[in-house]
Design an enzyme around this catalytic site. Structure first.
Site, PDB file in Angstrom:
ATOM      1  N   PRO A  39    -143.376  41.371  95.111  1.00  7.03           N
ATOM      2  CA  PRO A  39    -143.329  40.738  93.785  1.00  7.03           C
ATOM      3  C   PRO A  39    -142.313  41.426  92.881  1.00  7.03           C
ATOM      4  O   PRO A  39    -142.082  42.628  93.013  1.00  7.03           O
ATOM      5  CB  PRO A  39    -144.746  40.935  93.230  1.00  7.03           C
ATOM      6  CG  PRO A  39    -145.373  41.997  94.063  1.00  7.03           C
ATOM      7  CD  PRO A  39    -144.673  42.013  95.386  1.00  7.03           C
ATOM      8  N   ASP A  40    -141.726  40.638  91.953  1.00  2.73           N
ATOM      9  CA  ASP A  40    -140.890  41.302  90.943  1.00  2.73           C
ATOM     10  C   ASP A  40    -141.808  41.784  89.825  1.00  2.73           C
ATOM     11  O   ASP A  40    -143.043  41.807  89.986  1.00  2.73           O
ATOM     12  CB  ASP A  40    -139.727  40.399  90.466  1.00  2.73           C
ATOM     13  CG  ASP A  40    -140.183  39.223  89.628  1.00  2.73           C
ATOM     14  OD1 ASP A  40    -141.390  39.123  89.335  1.00  2.73           O
ATOM     15  OD2 ASP A  40    -139.337  38.389  89.256  1.00  2.73           O
ATOM     16  N   PHE A  41    -141.249  42.175  88.695  1.00  2.00           N
ATOM     17  CA  PHE A  41    -142.081  42.751  87.630  1.00  2.00           C
ATOM     18  C   PHE A  41    -142.453  41.730  86.560  1.00  2.00           C
ATOM     19  O   PHE A  41    -143.582  41.656  86.117  1.00  2.00           O
ATOM     20  CB  PHE A  41    -141.349  43.952  86.989  1.00  2.00           C
ATOM     21  CG  PHE A  41    -141.154  45.071  87.957  1.00  2.00           C
ATOM     22  CD1 PHE A  41    -142.128  46.032  88.120  1.00  2.00           C
ATOM     23  CD2 PHE A  41    -140.018  45.137  88.759  1.00  2.00           C
ATOM     24  CE1 PHE A  41    -141.979  47.055  89.045  1.00  2.00           C
ATOM     25  CE2 PHE A  41    -139.852  46.154  89.686  1.00  2.00           C
ATOM     26  CZ  PHE A  41    -140.830  47.108  89.828  1.00  2.00           C
ATOM     27  N   ARG A  42    -141.464  40.909  86.147  1.00  2.00           N
ATOM     28  CA  ARG A  42    -141.661  40.143  84.917  1.00  2.00           C
ATOM     29  C   ARG A  42    -141.746  38.634  85.098  1.00  2.00           C
ATOM     30  O   ARG A  42    -141.803  37.917  84.095  1.00  2.00           O
ATOM     31  CB  ARG A  42    -140.543  40.493  83.917  1.00  2.00           C
ATOM     32  CG  ARG A  42    -140.654  41.918  83.453  1.00  2.00           C
ATOM     33  CD  ARG A  42    -139.563  42.352  82.530  1.00  2.00           C
ATOM     34  NE  ARG A  42    -139.747  43.772  82.193  1.00  2.00           N
ATOM     35  CZ  ARG A  42    -139.394  44.780  82.981  1.00  2.00           C
ATOM     36  NH1 ARG A  42    -138.797  44.547  84.139  1.00  2.00           N
ATOM     37  NH2 ARG A  42    -139.638  46.032  82.624  1.00  2.00           N
ATOM     38  N   ASN A  91    -133.978  48.685  92.578  1.00  2.00           N
ATOM     39  CA  ASN A  91    -135.110  48.545  93.495  1.00  2.00           C
ATOM     40  C   ASN A  91    -135.404  49.846  94.232  1.00  2.00           C
ATOM     41  O   ASN A  91    -134.504  50.625  94.537  1.00  2.00           O
ATOM     42  CB  ASN A  91    -134.836  47.417  94.490  1.00  2.00           C
ATOM     43  CG  ASN A  91    -134.681  46.084  93.784  1.00  2.00           C
ATOM     44  OD1 ASN A  91    -135.075  45.948  92.629  1.00  2.00           O
ATOM     45  ND2 ASN A  91    -134.114  45.103  94.455  1.00  2.00           N
ATOM     46  N   ASP A 104    -137.308  49.652  97.064  1.00  2.00           N
ATOM     47  CA  ASP A 104    -137.818  49.220  98.374  1.00  2.00           C
ATOM     48  C   ASP A 104    -136.923  49.627  99.536  1.00  2.00           C
ATOM     49  O   ASP A 104    -137.279  49.445 100.700  1.00  2.00           O
ATOM     50  CB  ASP A 104    -138.063  47.697  98.384  1.00  2.00           C
ATOM     51  CG  ASP A 104    -136.839  46.890  97.947  1.00  2.00           C
ATOM     52  OD1 ASP A 104    -135.702  47.300  98.230  1.00  2.00           O
ATOM     53  OD2 ASP A 104    -137.036  45.824  97.316  1.00  2.00           O
ATOM     54  N   HIS A 151    -133.007  53.650  89.768  1.00  2.00           N
ATOM     55  CA  HIS A 151    -134.381  54.010  89.411  1.00  2.00           C
ATOM     56  C   HIS A 151    -135.027  54.863  90.506  1.00  2.00           C
ATOM     57  O   HIS A 151    -136.241  54.854  90.679  1.00  2.00           O
ATOM     58  CB  HIS A 151    -135.206  52.755  89.098  1.00  2.00           C
ATOM     59  CG  HIS A 151    -134.726  52.045  87.851  1.00  2.00           C
ATOM     60  ND1 HIS A 151    -135.191  50.817  87.457  1.00  2.00           N
ATOM     61  CD2 HIS A 151    -133.818  52.422  86.908  1.00  2.00           C
ATOM     62  CE1 HIS A 151    -134.574  50.460  86.325  1.00  2.00           C
ATOM     63  NE2 HIS A 151    -133.734  51.407  85.985  1.00  2.00           N
TER      64      HIS A 151
HETATM   65  P1  OAD Z   1    -137.730  41.862  86.636  1.00  2.00           P
HETATM   66  O1  OAD Z   1    -139.024  41.409  87.209  1.00  2.00           O
HETATM   67  O2  OAD Z   1    -137.716  42.333  85.234  1.00  2.00           O
HETATM   68  O3  OAD Z   1    -136.667  40.683  86.736  1.00  2.00           O
HETATM   69  C1  OAD Z   1    -136.474  39.942  87.916  1.00  2.00           C
HETATM   70  C2  OAD Z   1    -135.468  38.826  87.634  1.00  2.00           C
HETATM   71  O4  OAD Z   1    -135.187  38.178  88.854  1.00  2.00           O
HETATM   72  C3  OAD Z   1    -135.993  37.772  86.669  1.00  2.00           C
HETATM   73  O5  OAD Z   1    -134.961  37.387  85.793  1.00  2.00           O
HETATM   74  C4  OAD Z   1    -136.403  36.613  87.591  1.00  2.00           C
HETATM   75  O6  OAD Z   1    -136.253  35.365  86.981  1.00  2.00           O
HETATM   76  C5  OAD Z   1    -135.396  36.778  88.709  1.00  2.00           C
HETATM   77  N1  OAD Z   1    -135.860  36.315  90.020  1.00  2.00           N
HETATM   78  C6  OAD Z   1    -137.074  36.462  90.586  1.00  2.00           C
HETATM   79  N2  OAD Z   1    -137.090  35.944  91.832  1.00  2.00           N
HETATM   80  C7  OAD Z   1    -135.836  35.470  92.063  1.00  2.00           C
HETATM   81  C8  OAD Z   1    -135.192  34.807  93.157  1.00  2.00           C
HETATM   82  N3  OAD Z   1    -135.848  34.563  94.294  1.00  2.00           N
HETATM   83  N4  OAD Z   1    -133.899  34.467  93.022  1.00  2.00           N
HETATM   84  C9  OAD Z   1    -133.218  34.736  91.881  1.00  2.00           C
HETATM   85  N5  OAD Z   1    -133.772  35.342  90.819  1.00  2.00           N
HETATM   86  C10 OAD Z   1    -135.038  35.714  90.903  1.00  2.00           C
HETATM   87  O7  OAD Z   1    -137.152  42.974  87.639  1.00  2.00           O
HETATM   88  P2  OAD Z   1    -135.999  44.032  87.365  1.00  2.00           P
HETATM   89  O8  OAD Z   1    -134.944  43.482  86.484  1.00  2.00           O
HETATM   90  O9  OAD Z   1    -135.588  44.587  88.678  1.00  2.00           O
HETATM   91  O10 OAD Z   1    -138.667  49.882  86.829  1.00  2.00           O
HETATM   92  O11 OAD Z   1    -136.808  45.149  86.560  1.00  2.00           O
HETATM   93  C11 OAD Z   1    -136.179  46.308  86.121  1.00  2.00           C
HETATM   94  C12 OAD Z   1    -137.103  47.484  86.137  1.00  2.00           C
HETATM   95  O12 OAD Z   1    -138.281  47.174  85.391  1.00  2.00           O
HETATM   96  C13 OAD Z   1    -137.617  47.845  87.502  1.00  2.00           C
HETATM   97  O13 OAD Z   1    -136.719  48.672  88.219  1.00  2.00           O
HETATM   98  C14 OAD Z   1    -138.912  48.523  87.210  1.00  2.00           C
HETATM   99  C15 OAD Z   1    -139.441  47.703  86.068  1.00  2.00           C
HETATM  100  O14 OAD Z   1    -140.238  48.360  85.166  1.00  2.00           O
HETATM  101  C16 OAD Z   1    -139.562  50.809  87.225  1.00  2.00           C
HETATM  102  O15 OAD Z   1    -140.619  50.555  87.716  1.00  2.00           O
HETATM  103  C17 OAD Z   1    -139.160  52.208  86.998  1.00  2.00           C
END
Ligand code: OAD
Ligand code: ZN
Length: 398
Positions: free
Chosen positions: A53-56, A127, A129, A146
């Site tokens: 999963p992503d974060f946001r 990332n 991972d 990170h």
């Molecule tokens: P986010 O979850 O903040 O953002 C992910 C982005 O990817 C969003 O804009 C989604 O719309 C987009 N997205 C998701 N799935 C996708 C897909 N299949 N294709 C294209 N786009 C997609 O994640 P990060 O930006 O990586 O830090 O978050 C930054 C940091 O915040 C992380 O490194 C983490 C977190 O807190 C720590 O944990 C230290």
């Protein structure tokens, strides 16, 4: 081809470098040999199709799901002050997120391909991972902004902690302590937590985008600083391609910005097709298939949404459990860290403070000036903080 779905913001701005502000023109630039120093900036969105999963993301993101638990601020799981008081939720997640369980995506293989072709100048990733490495991108090409699970150390005396012991501790969901018994500090993987400094490697390479001839940003909301300021280091007229589900970080505002607002695996396949590299890319990706050469699995494979939903359910269930175990800490911990929450740019008085991980208070291109301690920028960003936190924690009353 990708153009139909690539939404270019303000078509009326004439490009300086590209023929047109579209994917074909980016491919043409690469094929012509004019883009030889490509810089990549990526985040969690490039790994969601691997099942992480992503974060946001509002439905499937880790934070929205953790917010349903007894954890008021889901980012606390990655907050160093919270960790000192209650390391269990992090270790619960770590067991799931520990590298080795997931297959790189075709987007990761594309990064490898750029490297193989000698076109990748640097890959900045947020990332942890390690899928870039698993796809075969050489370590020296990657800046793990990170941190990663590659090294572990005591959070008090910094003494290194061996990989095999960490693996064993994570498997047993135990929280490891410093090997120096007199210290006995908590040990954690060298992942950068909110309130911690980014690795030296990030600062050594931070300005490299200024000499890039093409920039590709993928799968990141660009909402965490100082990473979020990287695209702004690219020179004017240097094409910047964003492949992401949503528009982020003010990309699209410059003359040679191209936006492909869709799934990054799809976008990458379109780019590879335009380059004439698709077959080669699919073959390279197939090398990462753990079942390659074996008969197809029985039954229909789960689609990526099902995989993500399963994963998020498992993760939240386990963190919930760990929170219940440590519930008595909860209120006290939140009280304690409430006052010393992450350093916002408005409070960051020194370069050192500004270089610690914190939420982006402004996704616009001026941000890096503010994070470097710019007075006017600081004030402006301070005023916008609470607004932007609403975006980061839509579920919280701020
Ligand atoms: P986010 O979850 O903040 O953002 C992910 C982005 O990817 C969003 O804009 C989604 O719309 C987009 N997205 C998701 N799935 C996708 C897909 N299949 N294709 C294209 N786009 C997609 O994640 P990060 O930006 O990586 O830090 O978050 C930054 C940091 O915040 C992380 O490194 C983490 C977190 O807190 C720590 O944990 C230290
Ligand atoms: Zn120690």
């Amino acid at each position: 081809m990708g153009q139909e779905s690539s939404k270019v913001v303000d078509d009326s701005i004439e490009p300086q470098t590209l023929e047109k502000r579209n994917l074909n023109s980016v491919a043409k630039l690469i094929k012509s040999g004019k883009a030889k120093r490509i810089v990549l900036m990526v985040g969690a969105g490039i790994s969601t199709s691997a099942g992480i999963p992503d974060f946001r993301s509002p439905e499937t993101g880790l934070y929205a799901n953790l917010a349903r638990l007894n954890l008021e601020q889901p980012e606390d799981v990655f907050n160093i002050s919270f960790f000192r008081e209650n390391p269990l939720p992090f270790y619960t997640l770590a067991q799931e997120l520990y590298p080795g369980k997931y297959r790189p995506t075709i987007t990761h293989s594309f990064l490898r391909m750029l490297s193989d072709k000698g076109l990748l100048m640097k890959l900045f990733t947020q990332n942890i991972d390690c899928l870039e490495r698993e796809a075969g991108v050489p370590g020296e090409k990657i800046v793990e902004a990170h941190g990663s699970f590659a090294r572990h150390s005591c959070i008090d005396c910094r003494k290194a902690y061996p990989e095999d012991k960490m693996k064993a501790a994570i498997d047993k969901k135990e929280v490891p302590h410093c090997l120096d018994k007199a210290c006995d500090g908590l040990v954690k993987p060298e992942i950068v937590f909110f309130g911690e400094q980014l690795p030296q490697d990030f600062f050594l390479n931070r300005e490299l985008p200024s000499v890039a001839d093409l920039c590709i940003v993928m799968g990141t909301s660009l909402s965490v600083q100082p990473f979020a300021s990287l695209p702004a280091f690219c020179g004017e007229g240097v094409p910047r391609l964003l492949i992401n589900l949503e528009r982020v970080g003010g990309l699209g505002s410059r003359s040679d910005d191209v936006l492909l607002l869709e799934d990054c695996d799809k976008g990458i396949r379109k780019l590879a097709t335009a380059l004439g590299w698709l077959d080669e890319l699919e073959a390279l990706w197939e090398e990462t298939n753990p079942n390659k050469g074996k008969a197809e699995e029985q039954g229909p494979p789960k689609d990526k949404n099902e995989k993500l939903e399963d994963e998020i359910e498992k993760l939240t269930g386990e963190v919930d459990q760990s929170l219940k175990i440590a519930d008595e800490h909860g209120v006290r911990v939140r009280d304690q860290i409430g006052v010393k929450k992450e350093i916002a740019p408005s409070e960051a008085k020194t370069e050192e403070e500004a270089s610690k991980l914190h939420y982006a208070s402004d996704n616009k291109e001026t941000v890096h000036k503010a994070t470097a301690g710019n007075e006017a920028g600081d004030k402006k960003n301070g005023q916008e903080d609470s607004q932007d936190l609403k975006h980061v924690f839509p579920h919280l009353k701020l």
